[in-house]
Design a protein around this motif. Structure first.
Motif, PDB file in Angstrom:
ATOM      1  N   GLN A   1      -2.263  -2.112  12.542  1.00  0.00           N
ATOM      2  CA  GLN A   1      -0.856  -2.467  12.326  1.00  0.00           C
ATOM      3  C   GLN A   1      -0.600  -2.876  10.878  1.00  0.00           C
ATOM      4  O   GLN A   1      -0.004  -3.916  10.585  1.00  0.00           O
ATOM      5  CB  GLN A   1      -0.425  -3.557  13.301  1.00  0.00           C
ATOM      6  N   ILE A   2      -1.046  -2.033   9.961  1.00  0.00           N
ATOM      7  CA  ILE A   2      -0.878  -2.243   8.520  1.00  0.00           C
ATOM      8  C   ILE A   2       0.292  -1.385   8.047  1.00  0.00           C
ATOM      9  O   ILE A   2       0.210  -0.151   8.055  1.00  0.00           O
ATOM     10  CB  ILE A   2      -2.140  -1.847   7.742  1.00  0.00           C
ATOM     11  N   PRO A   3       1.400  -1.974   7.625  1.00  0.00           N
ATOM     12  CA  PRO A   3       2.519  -1.167   7.116  1.00  0.00           C
ATOM     13  C   PRO A   3       2.186  -0.532   5.773  1.00  0.00           C
ATOM     14  O   PRO A   3       1.393  -1.075   4.996  1.00  0.00           O
ATOM     15  CB  PRO A   3       3.656  -2.184   6.990  1.00  0.00           C
ATOM     16  N   ALA A   4       2.790   0.599   5.508  1.00  0.00           N
ATOM     17  CA  ALA A   4       2.552   1.301   4.246  1.00  0.00           C
ATOM     18  C   ALA A   4       3.767   2.150   3.908  1.00  0.00           C
ATOM     19  O   ALA A   4       4.581   2.479   4.768  1.00  0.00           O
ATOM     20  CB  ALA A   4       1.301   2.178   4.350  1.00  0.00           C
ATOM     21  N   THR A   5       3.854   2.516   2.634  1.00  0.00           N
ATOM     22  CA  THR A   5       4.905   3.403   2.149  1.00  0.00           C
ATOM     23  C   THR A   5       4.266   4.745   1.816  1.00  0.00           C
ATOM     24  O   THR A   5       3.292   4.808   1.059  1.00  0.00           O
ATOM     25  CB  THR A   5       5.588   2.816   0.908  1.00  0.00           C
ATOM     26  N   LEU A   6       4.812   5.820   2.385  1.00  0.00           N
ATOM     27  CA  LEU A   6       4.262   7.158   2.213  1.00  0.00           C
ATOM     28  C   LEU A   6       5.189   7.991   1.337  1.00  0.00           C
ATOM     29  O   LEU A   6       6.366   8.189   1.679  1.00  0.00           O
ATOM     30  CB  LEU A   6       4.082   7.839   3.575  1.00  0.00           C
TER      31      LEU A   6
ATOM     32  N   LEU B   1       0.853  -1.183   0.000  1.00  0.00           N
ATOM     33  CA  LEU B   1       0.000   0.000   0.000  1.00  0.00           C
ATOM     34  C   LEU B   1       0.890   1.233   0.000  1.00  0.00           C
ATOM     35  O   LEU B   1       1.755   1.382   0.864  1.00  0.00           O
ATOM     36  CB  LEU B   1      -0.891   0.017   1.244  1.00  0.00           C
ATOM     37  N   THR B   2       0.697   2.116  -0.972  1.00  0.00           N
ATOM     38  CA  THR B   2       1.471   3.356  -1.022  1.00  0.00           C
ATOM     39  C   THR B   2       0.496   4.529  -1.068  1.00  0.00           C
ATOM     40  O   THR B   2      -0.510   4.488  -1.784  1.00  0.00           O
ATOM     41  CB  THR B   2       2.429   3.409  -2.231  1.00  0.00           C
TER      42      THR B   2
ATOM     43  N   HIS C   1      -1.202 -10.206   3.069  1.00  0.00           N
ATOM     44  CA  HIS C   1      -0.683  -9.289   4.075  1.00  0.00           C
ATOM     45  C   HIS C   1       0.082  -8.182   3.376  1.00  0.00           C
ATOM     46  O   HIS C   1       0.304  -8.242   2.162  1.00  0.00           O
ATOM     47  CB  HIS C   1       0.161 -10.003   5.143  1.00  0.00           C
ATOM     48  N   PHE C   2       0.486  -7.166   4.131  1.00  0.00           N
ATOM     49  CA  PHE C   2       0.952  -5.916   3.545  1.00  0.00           C
ATOM     50  C   PHE C   2       2.413  -5.664   3.913  1.00  0.00           C
ATOM     51  O   PHE C   2       2.859  -5.987   5.016  1.00  0.00           O
ATOM     52  CB  PHE C   2       0.051  -4.776   3.993  1.00  0.00           C
ATOM     53  N   VAL C   3       3.156  -5.075   2.964  1.00  0.00           N
ATOM     54  CA  VAL C   3       4.595  -4.861   3.132  1.00  0.00           C
ATOM     55  C   VAL C   3       4.969  -3.459   2.671  1.00  0.00           C
ATOM     56  O   VAL C   3       4.248  -2.822   1.889  1.00  0.00           O
ATOM     57  CB  VAL C   3       5.414  -5.899   2.327  1.00  0.00           C
ATOM     58  N   GLN C   4       6.106  -2.990   3.160  1.00  0.00           N
ATOM     59  CA  GLN C   4       6.688  -1.755   2.661  1.00  0.00           C
ATOM     60  C   GLN C   4       7.523  -2.053   1.413  1.00  0.00           C
ATOM     61  O   GLN C   4       8.066  -3.154   1.250  1.00  0.00           O
ATOM     62  CB  GLN C   4       7.572  -1.123   3.735  1.00  0.00           C
ATOM     63  N   LEU C   5       7.657  -1.065   0.541  1.00  0.00           N
ATOM     64  CA  LEU C   5       8.415  -1.257  -0.698  1.00  0.00           C
ATOM     65  C   LEU C   5       9.863  -1.665  -0.430  1.00  0.00           C
ATOM     66  O   LEU C   5      10.406  -2.523  -1.120  1.00  0.00           O
ATOM     67  CB  LEU C   5       8.401   0.020  -1.542  1.00  0.00           C
ATOM     68  N   ALA C   6      10.483  -1.036   0.568  1.00  0.00           N
ATOM     69  CA  ALA C   6      11.906  -1.277   0.804  1.00  0.00           C
ATOM     70  C   ALA C   6      12.202  -2.688   1.263  1.00  0.00           C
ATOM     71  O   ALA C   6      13.358  -3.131   1.214  1.00  0.00           O
ATOM     72  CB  ALA C   6      12.451  -0.279   1.825  1.00  0.00           C
ATOM     73  N   SER C   7      11.183  -3.412   1.668  1.00  0.00           N
ATOM     74  CA  SER C   7      11.395  -4.789   2.130  1.00  0.00           C
ATOM     75  C   SER C   7      11.362  -5.815   0.995  1.00  0.00           C
ATOM     76  O   SER C   7      11.569  -7.006   1.215  1.00  0.00           O
ATOM     77  CB  SER C   7      10.326  -5.169   3.160  1.00  0.00           C
ATOM     78  N   MET C   8      11.103  -5.342  -0.239  1.00  0.00           N
ATOM     79  CA  MET C   8      10.891  -6.238  -1.361  1.00  0.00           C
ATOM     80  C   MET C   8      11.765  -5.855  -2.556  1.00  0.00           C
ATOM     81  O   MET C   8      12.207  -4.714  -2.677  1.00  0.00           O
ATOM     82  CB  MET C   8       9.414  -6.182  -1.807  1.00  0.00           C
TER      83      MET C   8
ATOM     84  N   LYS D   1      -7.966   9.918   9.589  1.00  0.00           N
ATOM     85  CA  LYS D   1      -8.780   8.706   9.724  1.00  0.00           C
ATOM     86  C   LYS D   1      -8.098   7.518   9.051  1.00  0.00           C
ATOM     87  O   LYS D   1      -8.040   6.415   9.618  1.00  0.00           O
ATOM     88  CB  LYS D   1     -10.168   8.927   9.124  1.00  0.00           C
ATOM     89  N   LEU D   2      -7.571   7.738   7.866  1.00  0.00           N
ATOM     90  CA  LEU D   2      -6.868   6.686   7.139  1.00  0.00           C
ATOM     91  C   LEU D   2      -5.639   6.219   7.911  1.00  0.00           C
ATOM     92  O   LEU D   2      -5.436   5.012   8.129  1.00  0.00           O
ATOM     93  CB  LEU D   2      -6.453   7.207   5.759  1.00  0.00           C
ATOM     94  N   ILE D   3      -4.806   7.158   8.332  1.00  0.00           N
ATOM     95  CA  ILE D   3      -3.554   6.810   8.998  1.00  0.00           C
ATOM     96  C   ILE D   3      -3.822   6.144  10.345  1.00  0.00           C
ATOM     97  O   ILE D   3      -3.163   5.154  10.714  1.00  0.00           O
ATOM     98  CB  ILE D   3      -2.668   8.057   9.168  1.00  0.00           C
ATOM     99  N   GLN D   4      -4.794   6.642  11.083  1.00  0.00           N
ATOM    100  CA  GLN D   4      -5.094   6.032  12.376  1.00  0.00           C
ATOM    101  C   GLN D   4      -5.623   4.612  12.217  1.00  0.00           C
ATOM    102  O   GLN D   4      -5.354   3.739  13.056  1.00  0.00           O
ATOM    103  CB  GLN D   4      -6.086   6.896  13.148  1.00  0.00           C
TER     104      GLN D   4
END
Length: 298
Positions: free
Chosen positions: A125-130, A100-101, A287-294, A116-119
């Motif tokens: 506990q959903i990781p995301a790339t901003l 999710l970016t 499940h959800f991951v950050q870009l830098a982890s992939m 609301k989205l970020i909270q």
């Protein structure tokens, strides 16, 4: 502040491909001009760095900038769009993972904060790339620091002025692009410097305003050590989708999808659509991951 920039730039100019994780080197790039990229060539980097450990960061950046200006002086782009060669649009995986970016574009009508989205992401506990633009950071300094301090969120570079990345000024969606190699460099580098100054960590990825590029600009990005993060799922169409449209788009994500949505329009329906889609994807085993982890691919 600029150490990682010069490390990445020197690696790229030495002919190394952009990787997802930074590699440390302590050399500076020579100012000798190199052959310009041919219009039909793929983005490449083939210069040889010359060690200069005593060069100041300012002088080292000036050297890198002049090298790139000389290198692409006679290059003319032939491609334009969201998926030109070198724009990475998917995770390289067969596992049921999704990135999710969320872009924060800044500017007069784009500096809001979708709390609301970020909270919701924090609560679940959903990781995301901003992807954060310089103008949004300036308008939301304390919020930016809070987001950057949260390990759930990976902070990446959404440009200095939120412009399409072009060497000819080509526009997208009515937004004028950068007009030269020099403007391309500063659209990426100046915001990366600011993010690094505030967080102590230099961004690895860049996404332009509108996510449009020409292939010369992409090559410059690679030479500077940035990977270009595109997308495979248009999550909210610039925060114009209603709740059902956001839900329908995101809930159809597949293994390796990179979802693009926005976190700077709390008055829109992005949060509601995301909140509706995520449980459906989780129930399907994602499940959800950050870009830098992939690893990413085109």
């Amino acid at each position: 502040m600029c150490l990682l920039f010069f490390m990445s730039a020197m690696l790229a100019l030495a002919g190394c491909q952009v990787e997802q994780h930074a590699v440390e080197v302590e050399t500076a790039v020579a100012s000798t001009p190199v052959p310009a990229l041919l219009p039909t060539a793929e983005p490449t980097a083939n210069t040889t760095p010359v060690s200069s450990p005593t060069a100041s960061p300012v002088l080292a950046f000036a050297t890198v900038e002049q090298t790139l200006l000389a290198r692409y002086a006679s290059a003319s782009p032939t491609k334009w769009g969201e998926r030109v060669p070198g724009v990475q649009t998917r995770l390289q995986t067969k596992n049921k993972v999704i990135a999710l970016t969320f872009d924060a574009c800044g500017g007069k009508d784009g500096s809001g904060y979708d709390e609301k989205l970020i909270q919701y992401l924090i609560q679940e506990q959903i990781p995301a790339t901003l992807f954060i633009n310089a103008r949004w950071m300036a308008a939301n300094p304390s919020t930016f620091q809070s987001l950057a301090a949260n390990p759930l969120f990976e902070i990446e570079n959404h440009g200095t002025e939120h412009r399409p990345l072009s060497v000819t000024g080509k526009p997208a969606y009515g937004i004028a692009g950068t007009k030269s190699v020099k403007e391309v460099i500063h659209e990426m580098n100046d915001n990366a410097d600011q993010i690094e100054k505030l967080t102590g960590k230099r961004p690895l990825f860049f996404r332009s305003g509108t996510a449009f590029y020409d292939e010369i600009a992409v090559a410059v990005a690679h030479d500077l050590g940035f990977a270009i993060a595109g997308y495979s799922v248009l999550g909210d169409a610039g925060a114009t989708y209603n709740t059902e449209q956001v839900y329908n788009a995101i809930s159809k994500a597949t293994s390796g999808s990179i979802v693009l949505a926005h976190m700077n329009h709390p008055e829109k329906d992005t949060a509601e659509g995301v909140i509706k889609a995520i449980p459906v994807l989780q129930q399907a085993g994602f499940h959800f991951v950050q870009l830098a982890s992939m690893e990413l691919n085109d």
